[in-house]
Scaffold this motif. Sequence first.
Motif, PDB file in Angstrom:
ATOM      1  N   GLU A 226       0.841  -1.200   0.000  1.00 15.36           N
ATOM      2  CA  GLU A 226       0.000   0.000   0.000  1.00 15.36           C
ATOM      3  C   GLU A 226       0.870   1.241   0.000  1.00 15.36           C
ATOM      4  O   GLU A 226       1.937   1.276   0.609  1.00 15.36           O
ATOM      5  CB  GLU A 226      -0.899  -0.013   1.237  1.00 15.36           C
ATOM      6  CG  GLU A 226      -2.009   1.031   1.263  1.00 15.36           C
ATOM      7  CD  GLU A 226      -1.555   2.401   1.733  1.00 15.36           C
ATOM      8  OE1 GLU A 226      -2.154   3.414   1.331  1.00 15.36           O
ATOM      9  OE2 GLU A 226      -0.584   2.461   2.539  1.00 15.36           O
ATOM     10  N   GLY A 227       0.391   2.275  -0.699  1.00  9.86           N
ATOM     11  CA  GLY A 227       1.048   3.569  -0.689  1.00  9.86           C
ATOM     12  C   GLY A 227       2.204   3.659  -1.655  1.00  9.86           C
ATOM     13  O   GLY A 227       2.573   2.682  -2.327  1.00  9.86           O
ATOM     14  N   PRO A 228       2.810   4.830  -1.752  1.00 12.34           N
ATOM     15  CA  PRO A 228       3.884   5.066  -2.723  1.00 12.34           C
ATOM     16  C   PRO A 228       5.060   4.107  -2.586  1.00 12.34           C
ATOM     17  O   PRO A 228       5.684   3.723  -3.576  1.00 12.34           O
ATOM     18  CB  PRO A 228       4.321   6.510  -2.421  1.00 12.34           C
ATOM     19  CG  PRO A 228       3.141   7.137  -1.770  1.00 12.34           C
ATOM     20  CD  PRO A 228       2.473   6.050  -0.989  1.00 12.34           C
ATOM     21  N   SER A 229       5.359   3.693  -1.356  1.00 17.14           N
ATOM     22  CA  SER A 229       6.499   2.792  -1.154  1.00 17.14           C
ATOM     23  C   SER A 229       6.103   1.330  -1.158  1.00 17.14           C
ATOM     24  O   SER A 229       6.966   0.452  -1.071  1.00 17.14           O
ATOM     25  CB  SER A 229       7.198   3.131   0.172  1.00 17.14           C
ATOM     26  OG  SER A 229       6.315   2.899   1.263  1.00 17.14           O
ATOM     27  N   PHE A 257      -7.184   9.400   0.489  1.00 17.19           N
ATOM     28  CA  PHE A 257      -7.147   8.106   1.176  1.00 17.19           C
ATOM     29  C   PHE A 257      -7.971   7.064   0.411  1.00 17.19           C
ATOM     30  O   PHE A 257      -7.594   5.889   0.342  1.00 17.19           O
ATOM     31  CB  PHE A 257      -7.669   8.253   2.601  1.00 17.19           C
ATOM     32  CG  PHE A 257      -6.856   9.168   3.472  1.00 17.19           C
ATOM     33  CD1 PHE A 257      -5.483   9.291   3.306  1.00 17.19           C
ATOM     34  CD2 PHE A 257      -7.469   9.918   4.471  1.00 17.19           C
ATOM     35  CE1 PHE A 257      -4.731  10.135   4.106  1.00 17.19           C
ATOM     36  CE2 PHE A 257      -6.722  10.762   5.280  1.00 17.19           C
ATOM     37  CZ  PHE A 257      -5.359  10.876   5.100  1.00 17.19           C
ATOM     38  N   GLU A 258      -9.082   7.494  -0.148  1.00 15.03           N
ATOM     39  CA  GLU A 258      -9.915   6.587  -0.955  1.00 15.03           C
ATOM     40  C   GLU A 258      -9.128   6.038  -2.136  1.00 15.03           C
ATOM     41  O   GLU A 258      -9.162   4.831  -2.411  1.00 15.03           O
ATOM     42  CB  GLU A 258     -11.146   7.334  -1.448  1.00 15.03           C
ATOM     43  CG  GLU A 258     -12.026   6.545  -2.387  1.00 15.03           C
ATOM     44  CD  GLU A 258     -13.165   7.382  -2.977  1.00 15.03           C
ATOM     45  OE1 GLU A 258     -13.780   6.928  -3.960  1.00 15.03           O
ATOM     46  OE2 GLU A 258     -13.432   8.483  -2.454  1.00 15.03           O
ATOM     47  N   LEU A 262      -8.174   2.160  -2.791  1.00 12.52           N
ATOM     48  CA  LEU A 262      -8.636   1.492  -4.003  1.00 12.52           C
ATOM     49  C   LEU A 262      -7.460   0.928  -4.787  1.00 12.52           C
ATOM     50  O   LEU A 262      -7.521  -0.205  -5.292  1.00 12.52           O
ATOM     51  CB  LEU A 262      -9.430   2.472  -4.872  1.00 12.52           C
ATOM     52  CG  LEU A 262      -9.971   1.919  -6.190  1.00 12.52           C
ATOM     53  CD1 LEU A 262     -10.885   0.720  -5.958  1.00 12.52           C
ATOM     54  CD2 LEU A 262     -10.705   3.011  -6.973  1.00 12.52           C
ATOM     55  N   THR A 263      -6.384   1.679  -4.872  1.00  7.31           N
ATOM     56  CA  THR A 263      -5.191   1.192  -5.571  1.00  7.31           C
ATOM     57  C   THR A 263      -4.649  -0.065  -4.895  1.00  7.31           C
ATOM     58  O   THR A 263      -4.271  -1.034  -5.570  1.00  7.31           O
ATOM     59  CB  THR A 263      -4.115   2.283  -5.609  1.00  7.31           C
ATOM     60  OG1 THR A 263      -4.606   3.402  -6.352  1.00  7.31           O
ATOM     61  CG2 THR A 263      -2.835   1.777  -6.252  1.00  7.31           C
TER      62      THR A 263
END
Length: 339
Positions: A226-229, A257-258, A262-263
């Motif tokens: 999750e997230g950029p990293s 945050f949504e 979702l990503t």
Amino acid sequence: MLRCVLAASLVALPALAAAEETAESDMNARPRQLVIVSFDGAHDNRLWMKSLDMAKRTGAHFTYFLSCTFLITKAGDGSRYKAPGKAFGRSNVGFAQSEAEIAERVGHIWQAHLDGHDIGSHACGHFDGSDWSKADWQGEFSAFRTALENAWTTGRVADRQPAGWQDFVKTDILGFRAPYLATSPGLVPALKAAGFTYDASLVSKGPATPDRRDGLPRFALPLVPEGPSGRPVIAMDYNLFIRHSMGVENRRESAAFEERALTAYRQAFEAQYAGERIPLQLGFHFVEMNGGAYWRALERFLTETCKRPEVACVSYADALKMPEVRQEPKQKKAAGAAL
């Protein structure tokens, strides 16, 4: 006569070969990608309606892990409820605020059952049971069953209780998830004694089929990037809430945050859909954290996913009946407990 038998056999050979080929093809066919969505707590009546509507729009079946203190009031049976090691009338999540609230809630529970959803137990007062004995868990399960059996009477709508309610309570509450995902050695023996057919209290390093070493299927919420990293996080809204805003409500960043949630859901799904097709489990609560970011992400994800080819969005009870779970493809090793 011999000539007739031989002729009949020769005629049957192509059909037999075709049947064997079909059977072999079925065995080698790729499993469907299962998506299993669950909700802990199952209390807010507005979110009961919202989730049932979401299920109808997307074609999903859910599992609802119900906390039993939402079927009793503190002034009523709540004053007699006693969790292991706690004082009478204690609950970490409170109680129903009125009989009318209970009456509405049991109606939603029954409708969910009629719609084919899975109702499971989340114990009662949402306490950490990591040091509970088998007897402690059994006491909590008994309190849960009693609250559910009496819910229509407690809500002062006994005259509206469906004819099948008691059978539902006795035979259809099949699964359990421990509050805080906190388990103890006494849990599985207590689950077996109480007649549960699965547990969903574990965490795994990635999507995994149920662990059956204890003689009871035990599902695990996976860690997903999750997230950029791409840092792993347990695939549950509360863990995203902690990751994104340190557990402090932040409506201003709700849309961001949504999209992050979702990503993460999409990437976890696509990795399995194109890969081993291990069931993907996602966990939620009946609380719309960070302005509803995670529920919105969930609905978008289910809308675009559940009707894709070779996909089934199912409950835990459904999944246990399916070959995709019974065949047990390779799975990740279990990880530690979650927040």
